[in-house]
Design a protein around this motif. Structure first.
Motif, PDB file in Angstrom:
ATOM      1  N   LYS C  19      40.693  43.555  48.930  1.00 52.98           N
ATOM      2  CA  LYS C  19      39.280  42.418  49.219  1.00 52.98           C
ATOM      3  C   LYS C  19      39.995  42.153  47.135  1.00 52.98           C
ATOM      4  CE  LYS C  19      36.908  42.785  53.766  1.00 52.98           C
ATOM      5  NZ  LYS C  19      36.615  43.405  53.926  1.00 52.98           N
ATOM      6  N   GLY C  20      40.558  43.399  46.558  1.00 56.17           N
ATOM      7  CA  GLY C  20      40.626  42.328  45.155  1.00 56.17           C
ATOM      8  C   GLY C  20      40.208  42.557  44.180  1.00 56.17           C
ATOM      9  N   CYS C  21      39.402  43.344  44.762  1.00 57.15           N
ATOM     10  CA  CYS C  21      37.623  44.159  43.534  1.00 57.15           C
ATOM     11  C   CYS C  21      37.868  44.747  42.456  1.00 57.15           C
ATOM     12  CB  CYS C  21      36.794  44.668  44.404  1.00 57.15           C
ATOM     13  SG  CYS C  21      37.377  47.056  44.921  1.00 57.15           S
ATOM     14  N   TYR C  23      38.496  47.653  41.074  1.00 57.84           N
ATOM     15  CA  TYR C  23      38.040  48.895  40.887  1.00 57.84           C
ATOM     16  C   TYR C  23      38.969  49.929  40.170  1.00 57.84           C
ATOM     17  CZ  TYR C  23      33.476  47.351  42.591  1.00 57.84           C
ATOM     18  OH  TYR C  23      31.929  47.233  43.197  1.00 57.84           O
TER      19      TYR C  23
END
Lengths: 380, 283, 93
Positions: C19-21, C23
């Motif tokens: 989801k492309g965070c 991190y």
């Protein structure tokens, strides 16, 4: 320690209910003290540890009902007992039991209401609550004992129905039935018919927790058996996973209703007294049915062809039977210890004759004379 | 580099057909799920006897991703439902994973009493300071003055300190971590899984998409950085000193680690007494 | 030492579940990851392990990934070096 205390007793209704539960195989009981149902939990606190079961007094009725569902999913036969205010608190988790098809028994010893009402006094005000306890679409099974013996017998029946149809079954008794003493005969162990839930016949890899056959009742795996299944109160499909499709809701609730509706004939038990030639009949359940039976005798002594239909099963309602009966009668009288609940259901079913209400909002039940006079007062 | 065909180490513990999960970008719940799975592996927990119960809300969906017996209960009632399962079958390893609102607002009473009873279960609370699933309303842990959809001018209530409540109620193991301490969190869950008593772990977990957005905390990574910046480990300090202020200081660590007889053990002892008494009175 | 010998890990990413965070990109002490301009089916921009050879297998990215979409697979090392004669150390100890 004996699991079934075979013998003849002068017993209290609540006591008989507890012994019936143990005879049916109940080994988990969770509840919160409430008059007039407390004697059931007090008896369970003595008896369950003796027979290798567990009794727990929870912090409230909400927790008690949730724990019953959790215990049911380990395979245990589980029960709780309460009165109106507690039943109100249990409503949501009774819905969870219906939705997740957790077999269990809920006992309601009815007292005066609404709210705290008359805790130590009898009433029959929870009839509709028993039917429509929780939100949504579902069918309930509720049994209404009218004697101490039936407190024993119908508790066993409630467990059998719960196991057969995988749902919570209500035992709906009024405070008079729960707290009075009368003769109780507990049969030999081999005379007690006990049913158990259907177990899966396939292994974990082929198991779908909510897949059904013609019975519409899914086979039930339990926690710890290696099936690794998921259960949710959300609308779900056969696999148990949430199903938010428009079709999903219809499929699930239609089946949940149908598994009871299609078997209503097997579930419903009625007690008929002098109905064969009756012109006027009384429809009643619980304590009031006892007065009604005497009223029928009195009326017959005075030349009125009276009869009694006692509802042993109050839900599902014997709609078709009542309709058929009403075409052979001139009038039906519905005495009940409330301001009029059962009468609406009877009116909806009985299209062949007039239906008369005889409400009396407790705590004193109708006398036989009151019911007889009401029958005589009906113009036929 | 494609992960398509390669089996990942946690795959056996997950319902792979349910992925991608439904949580938002940067949500800490996935990290808790991942840490929980690694702890189950490291503690060598038998999956056939593991039952995970969750309540309602974002965290309530966690049980549905685990490949073990799992139950998604009603709002606030995960603990009593899990209690019934554990009492009726003490051989089960029972875990409750849910959110701050589910466990401490609507379900607060059950938490207190399960801890008091020392029911043998591990309770993991994902604390994200608001009700995420319903769109960001006030929760029992929402910080003073924080903005939510139901405190649009700033929260005028004081939040509950979960660690202090758990210790006062009698939990035998109490810890707090932020999701940024991934390894410590895993070790802590492992400890909680191995305990035969009521164990409680609070996990401070970012909710960038809703809480972070409402309170202008920036991107998911900026929330992560702030969590890292304000967190300190103080193992063993008295719970009264385990403060939690999301902008100033989040005290993490193991705070309570004590022995007390578990509830189902006590129930077994009660059975023995009941049987003896019955024999004495009936002959 | 050539490139092949220095490589300690293969990094597997389930890009379809990411989801492309970011991190992983931010947390990696060796700056192994970069965001790409590729969007996955969920509509998120996904990272790639552009400098996999720099990975020291600390697994910070794997344990911090909220989407459980990263697997850092330790590679077998074929040569003998002081205390580093790993034959096939998988994650599953």
């Amino acid at each position: 320690m004996n699991e079934i205390l075979t013998g003849t007793y002068l017993a209290q209704g609540d006591w008989a209910c507890a012994e019936g539960a143990i005879a049916a195989g109940c080994r988990f009981f969770a509840a919160y003290p409430i008059t007039p149902a407390t004697e059931i939990m007090e008896r369970m606190a003595v008896r369950l540890p003796q027979v290798g079961g567990d009794f727990v007094q929870f912090e409230d009725e909400i927790a008690s009902m949730a724990a019953v569902v959790g215990a049911s999913y380990t395979g245990a036969k589980a029960m709780t007992a309460t009165s109106g205010p507690g039943l109100s608190l249990m409503a949501e988790n009774v819905g969870l039991a219906l939705m997740t098809e957790a077999p269990c028994v809920v006992v309601d010893i009815m007292r005066g209401g609404p709210s705290t009402g008359q805790p130590t006094m009898a009433a029959q005000g929870d009839l509709m609550q028993a039917r429509w306890l929780t939100h949504g679409d579902y069918e309930m099974i509720a049994l209404a004992p009218a004697s101490v013996q039936e407190m024993f017998d119908l508790t066993i029946e409630a467990f059998n129905l719960a196991e057969r149809y995988r749902l919570p079954v209500l035992l709906l008794a009024d405070a008079l039935i729960g707290q009075m003493y009368e003769r109780l005969v507990i049969p030999e162990a081999d005379q007690v018919r006990v049913e158990n839930r259907k177990k899966p016949t396939v292994g974990p890899s082929d198991y779908l927790p909510f897949q059904v056959d013609d019975s519409l009742v899914p086979a039930m795996a339990c926690f710890g058996e290696g099936y690794h299944f998921y259960v949710t109160g959300l609308t779900h499909d056969e696999s148990g996973y949430p199903d938010m499709s428009p079709q999903g809701q219809g499929r699930l609730v239609t089946r949940l209703c149908a598994k009871v509706r299609e078997r209503a004939g097997e579930i419903i038990r009625l007690d008929m007294y002098h109905l064969e030639d009756a012109e006027v009949a009384v429809v009643a359940y619980g304590m009031v049915a006892r007065s009604a039976r005497r009223a029928v005798d009195l009326a017959r002594e005075r030349g009125l062809r009276a009869g009694l239909l006692r509802l042993v099963t109050v839900w599902p309602f014997p709609t078709r039977f009542l309709d058929g009966l009403s075409h052979r009668l001139k009038a039906l009288l519905v005495p009940e210890m409330n301001c009029g609940q059962l009468v609406h259901e009877v009116r909806g079913a009985a299209r062949g004759c007039s239906v008369h209400s005889l409400p009396k909002p407790g705590p004193i039940p109708h006398s036989a004379e009151e019911i007889m006079e009401a029958m005589e007062g009906i113009e036929i | 580099m494609s992960g398509g065909q390669v089996k990942f180490p946690l795959d056996d513990l997950l319902r792979r057909d349910r992925f991608p999960h439904l949580w938002c970008q940067g949500c800490g719940l996935g990290i808790i799920l991942s840490a929980f799975c690694r702890a189950v592996q490291e503690a060598d927990i038998d999956l056939d006897h593991l039952v995970v119960v969750s309540g309602i809300g974002c965290a309530g969906r966690l049980s549905g991703y685990l490949n073990c017996d799992s139950f998604h209960a009603t709002h606030g009632r995960a603990i009593p439902l899990a209690s019934g399962a554990k009492i009726a079958n003490p051989d089960l390893k029972v875990v409750v994973i849910s959110g701050d609102g589910d466990l401490f607002a609507i379900g607060g009473n059950h938490f207190v009493h399960a801890a008091r009873r020392n029911l043998e279960m591990l309770v993991i609370c994902s604390n994200n300071f608001n009700y995420g699933m319903t769109g960001g309303q006030l929760g029992p842990t929402t910080p003073f003055q924080a903005l939510t959809k139901t405190t649009p001018f700033g929260n005028w209530e004081e939040p509950l300190n979960l660690v202090q409540l758990a210790s006062a109620a009698g939990a035998t193991y109490v810890a707090r971590w932020t999701v940024t301490y991934t390894q410590r969190l895993t070790n802590s869950i492992k400890k909680g899984l191995q305990r035969e008593g009521f164990a409680f772990i609070e996990v401070v977990s970012p909710c960038p998409a809703i809480y972070g957005e409402m309170n202008e905390q920036g991107s998911a990574w900026q929330m992560w950085e702030e969590l890292e910046a304000v967190s300190r480990i103080r193992d063993g300090i008295p719970p009264a000193e385990a403060s939690l202020d999301i902008h100033e200081r989040i005290i993490c660590g193991d705070f309570i680690d004590r022995e007390r007889a578990g509830y189902t053990l006590r129930l077994r002892q009660n059975r023995d007494v009941a049987r003896q008494k019955a024999l004495a009175s009936y002959g | 030492m050539d490139e092949v010998q220095r490589r300690l890990a293969h990094i597997h990413i389930r890009s379809s579940e990411c989801k492309g965070c970011r991190y992983c990109v931010e947390i990696c002490p060796k700056r192994v990851y970069e965001m790409t301009t590729v969007y996955n089916e969920l509509g998120y921009r996904v990272p790639q392990a552009s400098h996999e050879e720099e990975c020291i297998v600390c697994r910070r990215c794997e344990t911090a990934c909220p989407d459980l979409a990263i697997y850092v697979k330790r590679m077998g090392v074929r040569f003998n070096r002081r205390n580093l004669s790993v034959v096939d150390a998988s994650y599953q100890r």
